[in-house]
Design an enzyme around this catalytic site. Structure first.
Site, PDB file in Angstrom:
ATOM      1  N   HIS A  27       0.851  -1.199   0.000  1.00  0.00           N
ATOM      2  CA  HIS A  27       0.000   0.000   0.000  1.00  0.00           C
ATOM      3  C   HIS A  27       0.883   1.244   0.000  1.00  0.00           C
ATOM      4  CE1 HIS A  27      -3.754   2.298   0.667  1.00  0.00           C
ATOM      5  NE2 HIS A  27      -2.925   3.160   1.235  1.00  0.00           N
ATOM      6  N   TYR A  45      -6.493  17.599  -1.600  1.00  0.00           N
ATOM      7  CA  TYR A  45      -5.181  18.040  -1.118  1.00  0.00           C
ATOM      8  C   TYR A  45      -4.264  18.153  -2.330  1.00  0.00           C
ATOM      9  CZ  TYR A  45      -4.167  12.984  -1.340  1.00  0.00           C
ATOM     10  OH  TYR A  45      -4.035  11.677  -1.755  1.00  0.00           O
ATOM     11  N   ARG A 126     -13.896  13.320   3.490  1.00  0.00           N
ATOM     12  CA  ARG A 126     -12.892  14.373   3.360  1.00  0.00           C
ATOM     13  C   ARG A 126     -12.024  14.178   2.101  1.00  0.00           C
ATOM     14  NH1 ARG A 126      -8.014  12.204   4.899  1.00  0.00           N
ATOM     15  NH2 ARG A 126      -8.143  10.481   6.363  1.00  0.00           N
ATOM     16  N   ASP A 244       2.173   2.973   3.180  1.00  0.00           N
ATOM     17  CA  ASP A 244       1.272   4.110   2.932  1.00  0.00           C
ATOM     18  C   ASP A 244       2.036   5.359   2.477  1.00  0.00           C
ATOM     19  OD1 ASP A 244      -1.260   5.490   2.871  1.00  0.00           O
ATOM     20  OD2 ASP A 244      -0.800   6.348   4.836  1.00  0.00           O
ATOM     21  N   ASN A 249      -1.869  13.528   3.533  1.00  0.00           N
ATOM     22  CA  ASN A 249      -2.551  14.289   4.605  1.00  0.00           C
ATOM     23  C   ASN A 249      -1.924  14.131   5.991  1.00  0.00           C
ATOM     24  OD1 ASN A 249      -4.676  15.370   2.915  1.00  0.00           O
ATOM     25  ND2 ASN A 249      -5.433  13.273   2.813  1.00  0.00           N
TER      26      ASN A 249
HETATM   27  O1  LIG Z   1      -3.462   6.806   1.602  1.00  0.00           O
HETATM   28  C1  LIG Z   1      -4.392   6.373   2.269  1.00  0.00           C
HETATM   29  O2  LIG Z   1      -4.663   5.182   2.253  1.00  0.00           O
HETATM   30  C2  LIG Z   1      -5.184   7.277   3.051  1.00  0.00           C
HETATM   31  C3  LIG Z   1      -5.521   8.539   2.735  1.00  0.00           C
HETATM   32  C4  LIG Z   1      -5.373   9.130   1.407  1.00  0.00           C
HETATM   33  C5  LIG Z   1      -6.088   8.394   0.375  1.00  0.00           C
HETATM   34  O3  LIG Z   1      -6.540   7.299   0.566  1.00  0.00           O
HETATM   35  C6  LIG Z   1      -6.270   9.005  -0.963  1.00  0.00           C
HETATM   36  O4  LIG Z   1      -5.936  10.169  -1.134  1.00  0.00           O
HETATM   37  O5  LIG Z   1      -6.774   8.309  -1.840  1.00  0.00           O
HETATM   38  C7  LIG Z   1      -6.075   9.394   3.786  1.00  0.00           C
HETATM   39  O6  LIG Z   1      -6.594   8.840   4.784  1.00  0.00           O
HETATM   40  O7  LIG Z   1      -5.997  10.618   3.653  1.00  0.00           O
END
Ligand SMILES: O=C(O)/C=C(\CC(=O)C(=O)O)C(=O)O
Length: 291
Positions: A27, A45, A126, A244, A249
């Site tokens: 991930h 973002y 979000r 990750d 964020n």
């Molecule tokens: O990276 C992750 O898994 C979690 C994210 C970002 C995300 O999922 C995305 O921008 O698609 C989060 O909680 O901001």
């Protein structure tokens, strides 16, 4: 462009723990580079560039062999940056796309050709404006053979999503265990509900990821280790792990990736568990032809 954010560590430590040969970071994401792959107009973002060169340097630094790159919401449904990173990986990366549910069969086939093996449905308000369950179900029913669906949601909507998830006819992979409150401990209500969900089908997988997001006690994330180790032991054939990176964020609590890797032996204490978590399980989902 002064508001582009940096959410990753500039000089992560070298982990003390050495992953097994062939270990997969299942991930992670790439951001841009923006000049080549602009962010979506709907992005919530706007990060600095974190492209494939940086990802592969981190992979090597941490002692990993391969990556699974998950399309991040800031790139919307244009998977070009993810596909570019996979193409540059020399076979060492595959990916998960985010698609417009109206995607055609030939576009899905092209994604498969480019190394995509699943699609992601994101239910975090979000991060995305809407998540149309009926359209998601329709596309989940016509995915290329061997693909799965990755779902990202928070613990408080697990029950609400159950009928939708129950209807998905391919394996499910749940991001970050559906974001339980790990301070409740291994037997807290969030973990109990997640276990009940896992018990409902044997093709629900999950990622034992993101102590930095889930554990407010902070590095070294003791609450995460305590809550998650029993889950990994009890569902050891359907759990994945990932950094990750570049930690979208997380700019106010940027984790040290070396410390994230050092969580692995705390949630998977034996070499056998570590092999399943880091090699066998992700290989089964992303490189089954090599198994
Ligand atoms: O990276 C992750 O898994 C979690 C994210 C970002 C995300 O999922 C995305 O921008 O698609 C989060 O909680 O901001």
């Amino acid at each position: 462009m002064s508001d582009r954010i940096v959410s990753w560590h500039g000089a992560p430590s070298k982990p003390l723990y050495t992953p097994p040969a062939g270990a997969i970071d299942a991930h992670c994401h790439v951001f841009g580079p923006m000049a080549q792959f602009p962010f979506s107009a709907k992005a919530k973002y706007l990060p600095e560039d974190a492209g494939p060169d940086m990802l592969f340097a981190l992979r090597d630094h941490l002692g990993f062999a391969r990556n699974v790159i998950v399309q991040a919401s800031c790139h919307g449904t244009n998977n070009a940056a993810t596909l570019d990173a996979i193409a540059k990986s020399e076979g060492k990366a595959r990916g998960v796309a985010v698609v417009d549910p109206a995607i055609s069969e030939s576009e899905l086939a092209a994604l498969h050709e480019g190394g995509i093996r699943g699609i992601r449905f994101n239910f975090l308000k979000r991060l995305v404006d809407d998540a149309p369950k009926d359209k998601f179900l329709e596309v989940a029913n016509r995915l290329p053979k061997g693909w799965h669906v990755v779902i990202y949601f928070e613990a408080d909507i697990l029950e609400e999503l159950r009928p939708f998830m129950d209807a998905i006819p391919v394996p499910l992979v749940i991001d970050h265990m559906g974001r339980p409150d790990v301070t409740q401990g291994p037997d807290g209500p969030d973990m109990k509900a997640f276990r009940a969900f896992l018990n409902s089908r044997d093709d629900i997988w999950f990622k034992a990821t993101c102590p930095d997001r889930l554990d407010p006690t902070g590095d070294p994330w003791d609450a995460f280790a305590e809550a998650v180790a029993p889950l990994v032991a009890d569902y050891q054939d359907r759990v994945l792990w990932g950094t990750d990176w570049p930690h979208p964020n997380m700019q106010d609590a940027i984790p040290d990736d070396g410390h994230l890797v050092d969580m692995i032996p705390r949630i998977a204490p034996t070499p056998e568990l570590q092999r399943k978590l880091l090699v066998t399980n992700p290989m089964r989902l992303y490189w089954p032809e090599e198994m």
